[in-house]
Every structure is written in structure tokens, then in C-alpha cells.
Design a protein around this motif. Structure first.
Motif, PDB file in Angstrom:
ATOM      1  N   LEU A   3      20.206  38.022  35.295  1.00 21.22           N
ATOM      2  CA  LEU A   3      21.650  37.799  35.382  1.00 21.22           C
ATOM      3  C   LEU A   3      22.370  38.842  34.546  1.00 21.22           C
ATOM      4  O   LEU A   3      21.908  39.227  33.480  1.00 21.22           O
ATOM      5  N   TYR A   4      23.495  39.294  35.036  1.00 21.88           N
ATOM      6  CA  TYR A   4      24.282  40.297  34.340  1.00 21.88           C
ATOM      7  C   TYR A   4      25.649  39.714  34.037  1.00 21.88           C
ATOM      8  O   TYR A   4      26.107  38.787  34.677  1.00 21.88           O
ATOM      9  N   ASP A   5      26.319  40.320  33.065  1.00 28.60           N
ATOM     10  CA  ASP A   5      27.632  39.846  32.657  1.00 28.60           C
ATOM     11  C   ASP A   5      28.772  40.614  33.317  1.00 28.60           C
ATOM     12  O   ASP A   5      29.909  40.458  32.939  1.00 28.60           O
ATOM     13  N   VAL A   6      28.464  41.451  34.300  1.00 27.31           N
ATOM     14  CA  VAL A   6      29.493  42.223  34.979  1.00 27.31           C
ATOM     15  C   VAL A   6      30.204  41.323  35.979  1.00 27.31           C
ATOM     16  O   VAL A   6      29.572  40.688  36.809  1.00 27.31           O
ATOM     17  N   ASN A   7      31.522  41.258  35.882  1.00 25.79           N
ATOM     18  CA  ASN A   7      32.309  40.484  36.843  1.00 25.79           C
ATOM     19  C   ASN A   7      32.719  41.424  37.972  1.00 25.79           C
ATOM     20  O   ASN A   7      33.729  42.113  37.877  1.00 25.79           O
ATOM     21  N   ILE A   8      31.930  41.442  39.035  1.00 23.56           N
ATOM     22  CA  ILE A   8      32.192  42.381  40.126  1.00 23.56           C
ATOM     23  C   ILE A   8      33.468  42.030  40.885  1.00 23.56           C
ATOM     24  O   ILE A   8      34.013  42.865  41.577  1.00 23.56           O
ATOM     25  N   ASP A   9      33.943  40.803  40.746  1.00 24.55           N
ATOM     26  CA  ASP A   9      35.192  40.414  41.415  1.00 24.55           C
ATOM     27  C   ASP A   9      36.368  41.275  40.956  1.00 24.55           C
ATOM     28  O   ASP A   9      37.351  41.421  41.671  1.00 24.55           O
ATOM     29  N   GLN A  10      36.281  41.821  39.772  1.00 21.26           N
ATOM     30  CA  GLN A  10      37.382  42.627  39.239  1.00 21.26           C
ATOM     31  C   GLN A  10      37.381  44.052  39.785  1.00 21.26           C
ATOM     32  O   GLN A  10      38.361  44.760  39.624  1.00 21.26           O
ATOM     33  N   VAL A  11      36.276  44.481  40.401  1.00 23.41           N
ATOM     34  CA  VAL A  11      36.214  45.869  40.875  1.00 23.41           C
ATOM     35  C   VAL A  11      36.114  46.008  42.389  1.00 23.41           C
ATOM     36  O   VAL A  11      36.450  47.054  42.932  1.00 23.41           O
ATOM     37  N   ILE A  12      35.662  44.982  43.067  1.00 28.64           N
ATOM     38  CA  ILE A  12      35.467  45.085  44.510  1.00 28.64           C
ATOM     39  C   ILE A  12      36.789  44.938  45.250  1.00 28.64           C
ATOM     40  O   ILE A  12      37.577  44.040  44.968  1.00 28.64           O
ATOM     41  N   ASP A  13      36.998  45.822  46.198  1.00 28.16           N
ATOM     42  CA  ASP A  13      38.156  45.743  47.080  1.00 28.16           C
ATOM     43  C   ASP A  13      37.729  44.933  48.309  1.00 28.16           C
ATOM     44  O   ASP A  13      37.217  45.485  49.279  1.00 28.16           O
ATOM     45  N   TYR A  14      37.910  43.628  48.252  1.00 27.57           N
ATOM     46  CA  TYR A  14      37.438  42.748  49.329  1.00 27.57           C
ATOM     47  C   TYR A  14      38.085  43.087  50.670  1.00 27.57           C
ATOM     48  O   TYR A  14      37.432  43.039  51.702  1.00 27.57           O
ATOM     49  N   LYS A  15      39.341  43.434  50.637  1.00 24.60           N
ATOM     50  CA  LYS A  15      40.043  43.752  51.888  1.00 24.60           C
ATOM     51  C   LYS A  15      39.351  44.917  52.595  1.00 24.60           C
ATOM     52  O   LYS A  15      39.054  44.838  53.789  1.00 24.60           O
ATOM     53  N   SER A  16      39.071  45.984  51.889  1.00 23.05           N
ATOM     54  CA  SER A  16      38.407  47.154  52.482  1.00 23.05           C
ATOM     55  C   SER A  16      36.976  46.846  52.891  1.00 23.05           C
ATOM     56  O   SER A  16      36.536  47.239  53.972  1.00 23.05           O
ATOM     57  N   GLU A  17      36.248  46.172  52.017  1.00 21.30           N
ATOM     58  CA  GLU A  17      34.837  45.891  52.284  1.00 21.30           C
ATOM     59  C   GLU A  17      34.658  45.024  53.531  1.00 21.30           C
ATOM     60  O   GLU A  17      33.878  45.352  54.418  1.00 21.30           O
ATOM     61  N   TYR A  18      35.380  43.923  53.593  1.00 19.83           N
ATOM     62  CA  TYR A  18      35.224  43.028  54.740  1.00 19.83           C
ATOM     63  C   TYR A  18      35.824  43.637  56.011  1.00 19.83           C
ATOM     64  O   TYR A  18      35.254  43.509  57.087  1.00 19.83           O
ATOM     65  N   SER A  19      36.960  44.305  55.880  1.00 22.74           N
ATOM     66  CA  SER A  19      37.598  44.909  57.060  1.00 22.74           C
ATOM     67  C   SER A  19      36.691  45.943  57.722  1.00 22.74           C
ATOM     68  O   SER A  19      36.722  46.111  58.945  1.00 22.74           O
ATOM     69  N   ALA A  20      35.888  46.634  56.930  1.00 20.87           N
ATOM     70  CA  ALA A  20      34.985  47.653  57.473  1.00 20.87           C
ATOM     71  C   ALA A  20      33.865  47.043  58.310  1.00 20.87           C
ATOM     72  O   ALA A  20      33.315  47.700  59.187  1.00 20.87           O
TER      73      ALA A  20
END
Length: 123
Positions: A3-20
Motif C-alpha cells: 500500500l502506498y500513501d499517494v492519493n492519485i485522486d488529486q493528480v488524475i484527470d478523470y474526464k480525459s482518462e475516461y473520455s479517451a
């Protein structure tokens, strides 16, 4: 899986990722709907909350977060998916692995640390 302590929710652009990846993607507010990429889909049975990255396929009644989406899309487990996502977004996990995990025990706290943080004399 580590397990890592990186909160990827703060860096991922969900709109771009899912739209692609989602065919016939339509965005209304913080929601995206479209065809599910995991099965032959002609109707918009796939939904994503773009604020949280949570997705759901209503035809298959499955869902999850962006890590589970990536894992299923790239045919890997969630641990590998997490690593791949972090690599894509330039997050260095090597420094995270070196940090000791919180075991729930209180950490030693010296008088000098307290005085320094509160800007008080040590005596």
C-alpha cells in the motif's frame, strides 16, 4: 500488494482518462455516460462520477474506482495498475516505499521538538 500513501485522486484527470476509452461519451456536470469498454455495448450502460473516478456498468452490474478500471482495461491486477498509473503521472513510488508504515503507536516527541514548534524556550 504493497500500500502506498499517494492519493492519485488529486493528480488524475478523470474526464480525459475516461473520455479517451468510452465510446459515445457524454458529459453532464460531473457525470459521464457512454458505452462500456468491457463488453459489446450499443446502449449507454456505463457511468462515471468524474469527481470521484467511481464507475459502474449497469449491464454487467460491476464497478469500482479508476485503479480497478485501469486494471480491467489493461488486463493486470490492481497493484500493477496502481504502479502504471503512478508512472504515467510521474509519481515516484520509490520514496514512498522507504517511509516506515504507521503502526498506530505514538512516535517519540521530544521537549526540544515541542519547544521549536511552539517557538518557546526549551527551559
Amino acid at each position: 500488494m504493497e500500500l502506498y500513501d499517494v492519493n492519485i485522486d488529486q493528480v488524475i484527470d478523470y474526464k480525459s482518462e475516461y473520455s479517451a476509452e468510452i465510446k459515445k461519451a457524454k458529459i453532464t456536470g460531473n457525470n459521464l455516460i457512454g458505452c462500456c469498454p468491457f463488453h459489446s455495448d450499443k446502449k449507454n450502460s456505463f457511468s462515471v462520477d468524474l469527481a470521484t473516478g467511481q464507475w459502474h456498468c449497469f449491464t454487467e452490474d460491476t464497478g469500482g474506482n479508476f485503479v480497478t478500471f485501469w486494471a480491467q482495461l489493461h488486463n493486470c491486477d490492481t497493484g500493477e495498475a496502481y504502479k502504471q498509473i503512478c508512472e504515467k503521472y510521474g509519481i515516484d513510488l520509490s520514496s514512498e516505499k522507504q517511509q516506515p508504515k504507521d503502526d498506530g503507536k505514538p512516535k517519540p516527541y521530544t521537549l526540544q521538538q515541542y519547544a521549536f514548534e511552539k517557538k518557546l524556550p526549551e527551559d
